[in-house]
Design a protein around this motif. Structure first.
Motif, short mmCIF file in Angstrom:
data_model
loop_
_atom_site.label_atom_id
_atom_site.label_comp_id
_atom_site.label_asym_id
_atom_site.label_seq_id
_atom_site.Cartn_x
_atom_site.Cartn_y
_atom_site.Cartn_z
N ILE A 118 0.76 -1.36 -0.03
CA ILE A 118 0.02 -0.02 0.00
C ILE A 118 0.91 1.30 -0.02
O ILE A 118 0.71 2.16 -0.59
N LEU A 150 -7.81 -1.99 -0.13
CA LEU A 150 -6.87 -3.05 -0.58
C LEU A 150 -6.08 -3.81 0.22
O LEU A 150 -5.45 -4.93 -0.13
N GLN A 153 -6.91 -7.39 0.43
CA GLN A 153 -6.60 -8.12 -0.71
C GLN A 153 -7.67 -8.74 -1.62
O GLN A 153 -7.88 -9.61 -1.98
N LEU A 157 -13.58 -4.47 -5.90
CA LEU A 157 -13.78 -3.29 -5.18
C LEU A 157 -14.99 -2.61 -5.55
O LEU A 157 -15.21 -2.24 -6.82
N LEU A 181 -4.29 -0.94 -11.45
CA LEU A 181 -4.43 -2.06 -10.59
C LEU A 181 -5.27 -3.13 -11.42
O LEU A 181 -4.87 -4.46 -11.20
N LEU A 187 -7.67 -6.92 -10.68
CA LEU A 187 -8.67 -6.28 -9.83
C LEU A 187 -10.06 -5.95 -10.64
O LEU A 187 -9.82 -5.13 -11.52
#
Length: 236
Positions: A118, A150, A153, A157, A181, A187
């Motif tokens: 991060i 984040l 993990q 999102l 990302l 993601l």
């Protein structure tokens, strides 16, 4: 469930009390896909994310994530499955430091995840790790809220109005981060965003909500080029 879909929503009806504000909403999100949820104020975009993350009850329909039924799941179970929700307003605990806020994101992960990735994503947070939330700028708070999500993990999102109240440069940085990302980690993002141009610049697909109903879904390029649709629902 279609194996290519990470999130699959069918016929979702949800709301507050006896009055549903989402009506028969169906959508899918594939792994590594950014789907933008667009529409005017009052279109129930934020309500959609709240329903998906279990903050309000689902009255009808189904919500499945990687084959798992999400209805009536506890928050910790959703986190362990790989879902993180960043609500509108960022939700930073202002009395805690940056580092303490980030560690909250890993509460349901065993062992506790490292914060180093991060800090690599957000060097500014590394510089401010000992500062309390109330000492941060609006852009830093948004970075912290996303960073905290984040830490868990996630594979999906749920991100609500990340550009709200931010300068255009900071908004562009956050959008670039989301695209990076997606490209690097796979993601998936379901993005609620009032800044339509910014959202469509990174999205693969766009969903337009009006009064709690989906009026159209297209790839991002099609939505940008559809003058009639943009003027009717998106305000530009």
């Amino acid at each position: 469930m279609n194996v290519t879909n990470l999130l699959e929503v069918e016929g979702l009806t949800a709301g507050y009390g006896a009055a549903p504000v989402l009506h028969d909403v169906s959508l899918t999100v594939e792994p590594g896909q950014i789907v933008a949820v667009l529409g005017a104020n009052g279109a129930s975009k934020s309500t959609l994310l709240r329903a998906l993350s279990g903050l309000i009850p689902v009255e009808k329909g189904s919500v499945r994530f990687d084959g798992h039924d999400l209805r009536r799941q506890k928050v910790e179970r959703m986190v362990r499955l790989g879902i993180a929700h960043v609500p509108e307003g960022r939700g930073v605990v202002t009395e805690l430091t940056v580092e303490e806020n980030l560690r909250l994101g890993g509460l349901w992960r065993k062992p506790q995840p490292s914060l180093d990735p991060i800090y690599e994503l957000f060097p500014r947070l590394a510089e401010r790790r000992r500062n309390e939330g109330h000492q941060l700028s609006g852009g830093e708070r948004q970075m912290l809220a996303i960073g905290r999500a984040l830490v868990a993990q996630p594979r999906l999102l749920l991100l609500d109005e990340p550009s709200l109240g931010l300068a255009p440069l900071v908004t562009a940085q956050i959008m670039a981060l989301l695209r990076d990302l997606r490209d690097r980690t796979g993601l998936a993002v379901l993005l609620v965003e009032q800044n339509v141009r910014s959202a469509l610049s990174i999205a693969d697909q766009g969903i337009v909500l009006s009064l709690g109903r989906i009026v159209t879904r297209h790839d991002a390029a099609t939505l940008v080029d559809d003058d009639e649709l943009r003027h009717a629902y998106l305000g530009f």
